[in-house]
Design a protein around this motif. Sequence first.
Motif, mmCIF file in Angstrom:
data_model
loop_
_atom_site.group_PDB
_atom_site.id
_atom_site.type_symbol
_atom_site.label_atom_id
_atom_site.label_comp_id
_atom_site.label_asym_id
_atom_site.label_seq_id
_atom_site.Cartn_x
_atom_site.Cartn_y
_atom_site.Cartn_z
ATOM 1 N N ASN A 1 2.983 48.095 89.667
ATOM 2 C CA ASN A 1 3.745 48.543 90.842
ATOM 3 C C ASN A 1 3.584 47.638 92.053
ATOM 4 O OD1 ASN A 1 4.788 50.779 89.432
ATOM 5 N ND2 ASN A 1 2.982 51.992 89.944
ATOM 6 N N ASP A 2 2.575 46.764 92.063
ATOM 7 C CA ASP A 2 2.419 45.824 93.173
ATOM 8 C C ASP A 2 3.148 44.515 92.890
ATOM 9 O OD1 ASP A 2 0.871 47.587 94.601
ATOM 10 O OD2 ASP A 2 -1.037 46.697 93.979
ATOM 11 N N HIS A 3 3.273 44.175 91.597
ATOM 12 C CA HIS A 3 3.899 42.924 91.184
ATOM 13 C C HIS A 3 4.609 43.142 89.860
ATOM 14 C CE1 HIS A 3 1.650 40.829 94.307
ATOM 15 N NE2 HIS A 3 0.571 41.460 93.879
ATOM 16 N N ASP A 4 5.378 42.157 89.471
ATOM 17 C CA ASP A 4 5.953 42.077 88.140
ATOM 18 C C ASP A 4 6.098 40.600 87.807
ATOM 19 O OD1 ASP A 4 8.268 41.110 89.427
ATOM 20 O OD2 ASP A 4 9.384 42.961 89.177
ATOM 21 N N VAL A 5 6.574 40.308 86.627
ATOM 22 C CA VAL A 5 6.862 38.915 86.273
ATOM 23 C C VAL A 5 8.194 38.906 85.528
ATOM 24 C CG1 VAL A 5 5.432 38.961 84.179
ATOM 25 C CG2 VAL A 5 6.032 36.787 85.204
ATOM 26 N N ALA A 6 9.106 38.087 86.031
ATOM 27 C CA ALA A 6 10.420 37.958 85.418
ATOM 28 C C ALA A 6 10.590 36.546 84.881
ATOM 29 C CB ALA A 6 11.510 38.255 86.441
ATOM 30 N N SER B 1 16.131 29.619 93.772
ATOM 31 C CA SER B 1 16.730 30.428 94.847
ATOM 32 C C SER B 1 16.136 31.820 94.950
ATOM 33 C CB SER B 1 18.237 30.545 94.610
ATOM 34 O OG SER B 1 18.827 29.274 94.611
ATOM 35 N N CYS B 2 15.155 32.122 94.108
ATOM 36 C CA CYS B 2 14.540 33.451 94.070
ATOM 37 C C CYS B 2 15.592 34.553 93.900
ATOM 38 C CB CYS B 2 13.684 33.697 95.317
ATOM 39 S SG CYS B 2 12.164 32.740 95.329
ATOM 40 N N ILE B 3 16.453 34.362 92.907
ATOM 41 C CA ILE B 3 17.448 35.382 92.571
ATOM 42 C C ILE B 3 16.751 36.396 91.664
ATOM 43 C CG2 ILE B 3 19.678 35.847 91.502
ATOM 44 C CD1 ILE B 3 20.366 32.859 92.109
ATOM 45 N N LYS B 4 16.489 37.564 92.198
ATOM 46 C CA LYS B 4 15.634 38.541 91.517
ATOM 47 C C LYS B 4 16.358 39.414 90.501
ATOM 48 C CE LYS B 4 13.024 38.532 95.697
ATOM 49 N NZ LYS B 4 12.875 39.206 96.964
ATOM 50 N N THR B 5 17.675 39.383 90.498
ATOM 51 C CA THR B 5 18.430 40.227 89.572
ATOM 52 C C THR B 5 18.934 39.453 88.359
ATOM 53 O OG1 THR B 5 20.431 39.788 90.864
ATOM 54 C CG2 THR B 5 19.171 41.789 91.407
ATOM 55 N N ILE C 1 11.782 41.068 81.973
ATOM 56 C CA ILE C 1 10.891 41.406 83.084
ATOM 57 C C ILE C 1 9.750 42.271 82.554
ATOM 58 C CG2 ILE C 1 12.193 43.465 83.785
ATOM 59 C CD1 ILE C 1 11.594 42.512 86.748
ATOM 60 N N TYR C 2 8.564 42.055 83.121
ATOM 61 C CA TYR C 2 7.353 42.786 82.720
ATOM 62 C C TYR C 2 6.789 43.474 83.954
ATOM 63 C CZ TYR C 2 7.909 39.652 78.763
ATOM 64 O OH TYR C 2 8.422 38.970 77.698
ATOM 65 N N ASN C 3 6.546 44.782 83.831
ATOM 66 C CA ASN C 3 6.098 45.566 84.983
ATOM 67 C C ASN C 3 4.616 45.904 84.965
ATOM 68 O OD1 ASN C 3 8.684 45.836 86.265
ATOM 69 N ND2 ASN C 3 9.248 47.112 84.522
ATOM 70 N N LYS C 4 3.893 45.345 84.031
ATOM 71 C CA LYS C 4 2.442 45.531 83.972
ATOM 72 C C LYS C 4 1.827 44.245 83.455
ATOM 73 C CE LYS C 4 2.564 47.547 79.397
ATOM 74 N NZ LYS C 4 2.197 48.645 78.535
ATOM 75 N N THR C 5 0.513 44.117 83.577
ATOM 76 C CA THR C 5 -0.176 42.923 83.080
ATOM 77 C C THR C 5 0.354 42.614 81.687
ATOM 78 O OG1 THR C 5 -2.152 43.226 84.411
ATOM 79 C CG2 THR C 5 -2.419 42.026 82.349
ATOM 80 N N SER C 6 0.757 41.364 81.500
ATOM 81 C CA SER C 6 1.420 41.004 80.247
ATOM 82 C C SER C 6 0.991 39.627 79.755
ATOM 83 C CB SER C 6 2.936 40.981 80.449
ATOM 84 O OG SER C 6 3.393 42.263 80.803
ATOM 85 N N THR C 7 1.106 39.461 78.447
ATOM 86 C CA THR C 7 0.882 38.169 77.823
ATOM 87 C C THR C 7 2.199 37.751 77.185
ATOM 88 O OG1 THR C 7 -1.433 38.696 77.413
ATOM 89 C CG2 THR C 7 -0.480 36.896 76.126
ATOM 90 N N ILE C 8 2.691 36.591 77.596
ATOM 91 C CA ILE C 8 3.974 36.088 77.118
ATOM 92 C C ILE C 8 3.716 34.863 76.248
ATOM 93 C CG2 ILE C 8 6.201 35.123 77.800
ATOM 94 C CD1 ILE C 8 5.849 36.658 80.491
ATOM 95 N N THR C 9 4.194 34.892 75.025
ATOM 96 C CA THR C 9 4.044 33.762 74.106
ATOM 97 C C THR C 9 5.170 32.766 74.357
ATOM 98 O OG1 THR C 9 3.014 35.166 72.441
ATOM 99 C CG2 THR C 9 3.902 33.054 71.683
ATOM 100 N N CYS D 1 8.087 36.665 90.669
ATOM 101 C CA CYS D 1 7.854 38.074 90.971
ATOM 102 C C CYS D 1 9.090 38.558 91.728
ATOM 103 C CB CYS D 1 6.607 38.252 91.827
ATOM 104 S SG CYS D 1 6.279 39.999 92.230
ATOM 105 N N THR D 2 9.636 39.701 91.315
ATOM 106 C CA THR D 2 10.856 40.220 91.944
ATOM 107 C C THR D 2 10.580 41.266 93.021
ATOM 108 O OG1 THR D 2 11.213 42.008 90.343
ATOM 109 C CG2 THR D 2 12.133 39.831 89.790
#
Length: 157
Positions: A72-77, A86-90, A95-103, A114-115
Amino acid sequence: MASCMGCMLGCLFIVAALLQGAAAQTTHEVGELIVGGYYVWKVPSANFSYATWSANQTFTVGDKLQFNFATNDHDVAVVSKAAYESCIKTDYYSIYNKTSTITIESAGEHYYICTIDQHCENNQKVAIMVSGSSILSYSPALTLLLLLGAASLFFFF
């Protein structure tokens, strides 16, 4: 006798080169990299830069990027280069809304932002360059030893 001596000399060069090769090889094994190192995924302070961090890393296909952050404080897109710049967030692929591991599944450039609020505009974003396979290289000294060993074998036969 000279032929036998040449063969032994050639073998010595090759053995020496192979022994040195164990120390001279540099490899990157597939692994898990915490994005930012010990720094968690958050708006960076003035003395930290995700760009500097990523420039000092070697990324290969199969590596895992671990994004550690408070839910809820951050995410990763995962985004395109244009969305990153341009930091286009949409405009994200996933998108990942919790601590995540991306392969990492492909070579090339990869972009993450972060969006939440103005986090991306405040440099909570990272771009990485991924090579297609693990890196394996030999030092110039080892290459020379291998060439000399091979040449001595051919010279004396």
